[in-house]
Enzyme design. Structure first.
Site, short mmCIF file in Angstrom:
data_model
loop_
_atom_site.label_atom_id
_atom_site.label_comp_id
_atom_site.label_asym_id
_atom_site.label_seq_id
_atom_site.Cartn_x
_atom_site.Cartn_y
_atom_site.Cartn_z
N ASN A 235 0.83 -1.20 0.00
CA ASN A 235 0.00 0.00 0.00
C ASN A 235 0.86 1.25 0.00
O ASN A 235 1.95 1.27 0.58
CB ASN A 235 -0.99 0.01 1.17
CG ASN A 235 -0.42 0.65 2.42
OD1 ASN A 235 -0.33 1.87 2.52
ND2 ASN A 235 -0.03 -0.18 3.38
N SER A 236 0.35 2.26 -0.68
CA SER A 236 0.99 3.57 -0.59
C SER A 236 -0.09 4.60 -0.30
O SER A 236 -0.24 5.58 -1.01
CB SER A 236 1.76 3.93 -1.87
OG SER A 236 0.89 4.23 -2.93
N CYS B 190 6.53 7.30 10.14
CA CYS B 190 5.82 8.44 9.56
C CYS B 190 6.84 9.33 8.85
O CYS B 190 7.96 9.47 9.32
CB CYS B 190 5.17 9.18 10.73
SG CYS B 190 3.82 10.23 10.24
N GLY C 254 2.05 -8.01 12.15
CA GLY C 254 2.72 -8.29 10.88
C GLY C 254 2.35 -9.66 10.35
O GLY C 254 2.80 -10.67 10.85
N THR D 179 4.90 -1.76 8.03
CA THR D 179 5.17 -2.36 6.71
C THR D 179 6.63 -2.17 6.30
O THR D 179 7.32 -1.29 6.81
CB THR D 179 4.27 -1.71 5.66
OG1 THR D 179 4.49 -0.30 5.68
CG2 THR D 179 2.81 -1.99 5.93
N GLY E 31 -3.91 -6.22 10.53
CA GLY E 31 -4.28 -5.25 9.51
C GLY E 31 -4.79 -5.97 8.28
O GLY E 31 -5.99 -6.18 8.09
C1 LIG Z 1 -3.91 0.01 4.05
C2 LIG Z 1 -2.97 0.10 5.20
C3 LIG Z 1 -2.81 1.32 5.86
C4 LIG Z 1 -1.93 1.43 6.92
N1 LIG Z 1 -1.80 2.64 7.57
C5 LIG Z 1 -1.00 2.73 8.67
C6 LIG Z 1 -0.92 3.91 9.42
O1 LIG Z 1 -1.56 4.91 9.13
N2 LIG Z 1 -0.10 3.95 10.49
C7 LIG Z 1 0.63 2.87 10.89
O2 LIG Z 1 1.33 2.94 11.89
N3 LIG Z 1 0.56 1.71 10.20
C8 LIG Z 1 -0.23 1.62 9.09
N4 LIG Z 1 -0.31 0.45 8.42
C9 LIG Z 1 0.49 -0.69 8.88
C10 LIG Z 1 -0.31 -1.63 9.76
O3 LIG Z 1 -0.74 -0.98 10.91
C11 LIG Z 1 0.53 -2.85 10.16
O4 LIG Z 1 1.62 -2.42 10.96
C12 LIG Z 1 1.08 -3.60 8.97
O5 LIG Z 1 0.13 -3.64 7.94
C13 LIG Z 1 1.49 -5.03 9.30
O6 LIG Z 1 0.41 -5.78 9.77
P1 LIG Z 1 -0.47 -6.74 8.80
O7 LIG Z 1 0.50 -7.60 8.09
O8 LIG Z 1 -1.38 -7.46 9.74
O9 LIG Z 1 -1.20 -5.83 7.89
C14 LIG Z 1 -1.19 0.32 7.33
C15 LIG Z 1 -1.35 -0.91 6.67
C16 LIG Z 1 -2.23 -1.03 5.62
C17 LIG Z 1 -2.35 -2.35 4.93
#
Ligand SMILES: Cc1cc2nc3c(=O)[nH]c(=O)nc-3n(C[C@H](O)[C@H](O)[C@H](O)COP(=O)(O)O)c2cc1C
Ligand SMILES: Cc1cc2nc3c(=O)[nH]c(=O)nc-3n(C[C@H](O)[C@H](O)[C@H](O)COP(=O)(O)OP(=O)(O)OC[C@H]3O[C@@H](n4cnc5c(N)ncnc54)[C@H](O)[C@@H]3O)c2cc1C
Ligand SMILES: Cc1cc2nc3c(=O)[nH]c(=O)nc-3n(C[C@H](O)[C@H](O)[C@H](O)COP(=O)(O)OP(=O)(O)OC[C@H]3O[C@@H](n4cnc5c(N)ncnc54)[C@H](O)[C@@H]3O)c2cc1C
Ligand SMILES: Cc1cc2nc3c(=O)[nH]c(=O)nc-3n(C[C@H](O)[C@H](O)[C@H](O)COP(=O)(O)O)c2cc1C
Ligand code: FES
Ligand code: FES
Lengths: 302, 271, 302, 271
Positions: A72-73, A130, A242, A191, A264
């Site tokens: 994602n971006s 960030c 993660g 991520t 997430g």
């Molecule tokens: C669409 C999306 C948006 C995210 N936005 C943020 C964010 O605003 N702040 C943050 O700390 N992590 C953000 N993350 C990272 C997630 O909080 C998480 O740390 C990361 O996706 C790893 O967990 P997962 O594999 O269960 O997704 C985002 C992840 C995704 C997929």
């Protein structure tokens, strides 16, 4: 005797009914989605990372699905700390589980301003990935001193604060700095920077070109980092995050040393994923003769 | 990656429906399974990606009706010609649920596009439908002859009376629903119009389904950008088609939109 | 007109018959396996990373298979530079494609000693993720100065040298240092540090506890790093490595800016994977109207 | 991870076959598909992981015969009891290819273990076999009564004559092959023994298959640790069973082993 294993978790500054926490970002800034997550069983919700000023985020495409994860971006779209403060105040009326308010800041002053807006949240989470203004586009992971100062000043003002680490940079050194500053817990991991190029279009797919890799692909990296954090800071609660897509993934992070689990990407499957994770964890505990989830925290270190 | 989420579609034909609306007929190398009301994310590499409803699908061929609105739509209008490629992911979302009993289909502007697909699918299932299409004026009218094939009765309205009856689609629909013959009202168009239609129909015991637009970023329900509050309904995934009863339980339907920062803004300010 | 697209690649100091290079480590130190890879179509072979002294590597288990990749904690087993030199000398009699000799060293002196032993190879590759003695167990990625000095002294002695980067540490900064030192090319990337815990045994699986993640999971990370390297060093040839399992993955790295493609984990499927990659790349070029593979290098930057 | 490569096996029975060899009967929660000659990687968490041939497999139950050699095998002998768990990945590798025509099976030491599985599978396919089992002495002999069930003729030899005929398995096999009735010779045991048997049999036009040991690290063909040079044959994946003709083309068979650094060492120095 035949009572169900207890899933409640003591995260230090937060007590949770079970270990599943919604990770920052995946619900956007929606109270309605927070409520759906709560109803589906989540024990706490991390809100979208807020910056002092509003951010629109990157242009579409903002996601790219892989077989084994997600790129994602988004680019941290958020309405800014003031508006977010209002949303959280409203959310606290509607949501009955703790809300952890994620934020990004480059300096203690900025952090304190944001914290003041987000005061209705049950705890704060500093997103160290960030975009970092001082560092000219680099993220905060490259500035351990800034992290230290933000945490100690935010703590000094009476807030509870978690630090969310990424796998980039010297996260253990940063964790040490945060520990010295009195951090209340770690969230790991965010991520990983990654990219996809469409071979037909011959162009990077994401609007932000580089995006963040989440989901299964990063799970073994999360396990490592949680393990390392637990080894060095056995007394600091960790939200292991993660690539948790199955209860087995969750248990792996608990054994590595996580007290709670952030999710997430798995929500792509739907909110019912939360119940499936909880059922699986519960069954694992029962099958292995544990009466309390806390018994397995960090067991892989034994 | 083995999974190439973008399918490459070739533009077979471009038709100017109005000055600002074009219809693209595309072909793809695989059968395209979809329901009316579903949408695809259309990526123009280097330019952007936008959600567009499927307006007709026939095996490996399908149509997109694209109104010029801003950056990406203008780029497509100006640069994408026959033989060019568009990149798609999807189809996404939940489309219209086809119900038995006579249907009333009410569309406005380019919102009539997905309804054409719906009208055909209803007709194929021997469900009869009356169709109301509302436009600003004759110059803005589209797809009328296409609808004729599937509609029992087709009423066109324009705000200025330059084509069909003068007035809005809501005006026409109001008269039709009084005849008490419809089981379901399907609608797509301006949200203020749809709001009125949903209220109108539900008051008369007619079930309703409306297709909404919101800011679509991820398209897969993971970013929260397209949400209807306070229910947390994601237009990209739980919708874009919702039943009217559910929509009336939201605060956002007909009233608010969330901008790209996530902040709610009055819907009138959007377009 | 209807002639096949040309696959030969100019890697600067090496000319290759096609872009596929066997990555370091996956053939151990076996000349027989090198030969099998050559016969299966590989255009060059990177030999197992050699250290000055022999290393036994970690205890079993040394690998853990994931659905979307592989974890390994081989621990750089190798017979030491002297023995490796003999193996390479023999290999050069039997193998007709270039051999790139990977090595690990902490200081220029050590590097020169090793290089002298490995002189029969067609080029050297400094593995910057090799355990770093001075840094007390850290790897060389945390010591940009050492990397600079090793490369400039090895170059000064007339060797050709590639630098293999990992995704850890400040790889772009390191790449700059290597560029200043006159490096002949980059190989990117090595594995990412990761870990797996067996939830039944409740123990880390790998003998080395932490291992390296390779395969699909790291592919989007490799694409990013290759893209960034190409953007900053358009004139330095890059061997794009990481998670190439299909020809599409290979093309993605070429578009990102790789001149050649390193493959490791995919060989789990067997040596025929090489031919499949080459066939796919060739067909892609033909279908897209390219007559020469070099036409697509870095195209995603346009 | 969804993929848990380690299957958990429960020890149902431990039998002392000799002072230094034990047989473990294990059960597992799923059917275990495998061929004679294949092996599993046995992980003892916190201790190590070693390759062990399957000596008999029956649906969800199977046997491992484990000789005490060093760290992991000693740990297993001393600590793993009935009810304990062992963790397995595999089965890996290419086992024996079952051939028609009368078989001669020649095993030495704990190498007889996978041959028991082979003998049974041959018998089940109505392929008749004579079996030669060689041991150092009566105290080292194992699985003799088990082989009786499947062998047409069973000859046991011991170096000191304390059981069966005095001499080596090679001595016995030499006499038997002269009778010119065997299509295939299958063997597992000390490599120097197998080398002699392969030469012997091939000279007489008998096909041979031999199961080898080398240092197994990955077990999946990706690390090069178990290689036979100069052919680059991986014992873990291309083997552990090879045909004798191929083996004679290598330099390593019967002569060299690669230690954990990858360096070749004379095979006599290994055990
Ligand atoms: C669409 C999306 C948006 C995210 N936005 C943020 C964010 O605003 N702040 C943050 O700390 N992590 C953000 N993350 C990272 C997630 O909080 C998480 O740390 C990361 O996706 C790893 O967990 P997962 O594999 O269960 O997704 C985002 C992840 C995704 C997929
Ligand atoms: C489910 C769905 C189906 C749609 N189907 C069609 C269709 O069949 N035909 C058609 O012409 N249009 C359709 N739209 C609207 C279309 O997506 C927007 O007109 C388009 O995204 C505008 O892009 P732009 O770059 O040209 O405009 P921009 O320059 O981005 O902005 C112009 C205006 O369009 C709105 N907009 C921008 N991005 C989006 C977005 N991602 N989603 C929704 N609105 C947006 C903005 O609020 C802005 O006011 C649909 C939208 C949705 C949500
Ligand atoms: C395909 C295959 C099948 C085998 N089947 C059986 C069997 O059915 N029963 C049985 O008792 N043994 C079997 N072995 C041998 C067994 O794997 C070794 O005895 C065991 O690995 C020794 O481990 P250790 O920790 O006890 O000894 P260590 O302390 O590690 O070393 C003792 C000796 O064993 C040798 N050895 C060590 N590790 C390995 C290894 N990974 N692979 C091969 N040899 C090694 C070493 O060269 C050393 O000389 C088999 C080996 C292979 C390769
Ligand atoms: C079993 C194994 C051993 C490896 N050994 C080395 C090594 O000795 N030196 C090195 O630079 N890289 C080593 N690597 C990393 C690979 O060379 C390669 O950079 C990495 O695996 C990513 O490519 P892949 O996804 O195609 O495997 C090894 C990888 C594997 C899987
Ligand atoms: S667009 Fe992301 S959740 Fe709907
Ligand atoms: S043990 Fe790794 S290749 Fe055989």
């Amino acid at each position: 005797m035949s009572s169900e294993p207890s899933l409640s978790v003591d995260l230090g500054v937060l007590k949770l009914r079970n270990p599943i926490i919604i990770a920052s970002g995946v619900l956007g800034v929606s109270i309605g989605l927070m409520k759906r997550a709560e109803e589906a069983g989540a024990a706490a919700i991390t809100s979208k990372t807020t910056t002092l000023e509003p951010r629109k985020g990157h242009e579409n495409p903002v996601v790219y699905e892989l077989e084994y994860g997600l790129l994602n971006s988004m680019g941290l779209p958020n309405p800014g700390a003031e508006e977010m403060g209002k949303i959280l105040e409203e959310a606290k009326r509607i949501i009955n589980v703790p809300i952890i308010a994620s934020f990004g800041a480059s300096t203690p002053e900025e952090a304190l301003k944001i914290a003041e807006h987000l005061k209705h949240a049950d705890a704060l989470e500093l997103n160290a990935s960030c975009p970092h203004v001082k560092g000219l586009g680099a993220d905060l992971m490259s500035d351990p001193k800034a992290i230290h100062d933000i945490i100690s000043e935010v703590k000094a003002s009476g807030y509870k604060i978690f630090l969310k680490l990424s796998a980039h940079g010297d996260y253990l050194y940063i964790a040490r700095k945060a520990y010295d500053a009195g951090v209340d817990g770690f969230t790991a991991i965010n991520t990983l920077k990654a990219m996809a190029i469409d071979i037909n279009a011959k162009k990077p797919v994401l609007g932000g070109k580089v995006g963040g890799l989440s989901g299964k692909a990063i799970h073994p990296i999360a396990v490592r980092i949680v393990y390392e954090l637990r080894r060095e800071f056995p007394d600091v609660p960790i939200i292991g995050t993660g690539g948790v897509e199955t209860w087995q993934d969750a248990v792996e992070l608990l054994l590595a040393g996580a007290k709670a689990i952030g999710i997430g990407t798995v929500l792509k499957k739907g909110f019912h994923a939360i119940g499936q994770l909880l059922d699986g964890i519960k069954e694992y505990l029962a099958m292995n003769g544990y009466r309390d989830i806390n018994e397995i925290t960090g067991l892989a270190h034994k | 990656m083995i999974s190439l989420p973008y399918r490459v579609a070739t533009v077979e034909e471009v038709r100017n429906l109005t000055r600002d609306i074009k219809m693209y007929t595309l072909s793809i190398n695989e059968t395209f399974n979809s329901d009316p009301g579903q949408y695809v994310m259309v990526w123009v590499p280097g330019v952007g990606e936008i959600p567009i409803s499927l307006s007709l699908v026939d095996g490996e061929t399908f149509c997109l009706v694209i109104a010029r609105k801003g950056k990406v739509t203008s780029y497509i209008h100006e640069n994408i010609k026959e033989g060019d490629k568009l990149y798609l992911r999807g189809p996404y979302g939940n489309g219209f649920k086809l119900q038995g009993g006579k249907a009333l289909i009410v569309g406005g502007g380019y919102g009539v596009a997905p309804l054409l697909f719906l009208a055909r699918e209803l007709a194929r299932r021997y469900v009869r439908s009356d169709v109301v299409l509302g436009f600003r004026s004759k110059e803005h009218a589209i797809l009328i002859s296409e609808f004729e094939e599937y509609a029992d009765r087709l009423v066109v309205s324009t705000d200025d009376g330059s084509l069909g009856v003068r007035g809005t689609a809501v005006d026409v629909a109001r008269q039709l629903v009084d005849r008490n013959i419809y089981a379901t009202l399907y609608t797509c168009g301006k949200e203020q119009m749809m709001y009125k239609l949903v209220e109108l129909a539900l008051n008369r015991g007619i079930k309703t389904q409306a297709s909404l637009e919101r800011l679509i970023k991820c398209g897969i329900g993971i970013c929260g950008s397209c949400v209807l509050e306070p229910l947390g309904l994601r237009v990209c995934r739980d919708g874009p088609v919702f039943d009217g009863e559910t929509l009336l339980k939201t605060v956002d339907f007909g009233r608010f939109w969330h901008d790209s920062t996530g902040k709610p803004i009055p819907i009138e300010e959007v377009k």
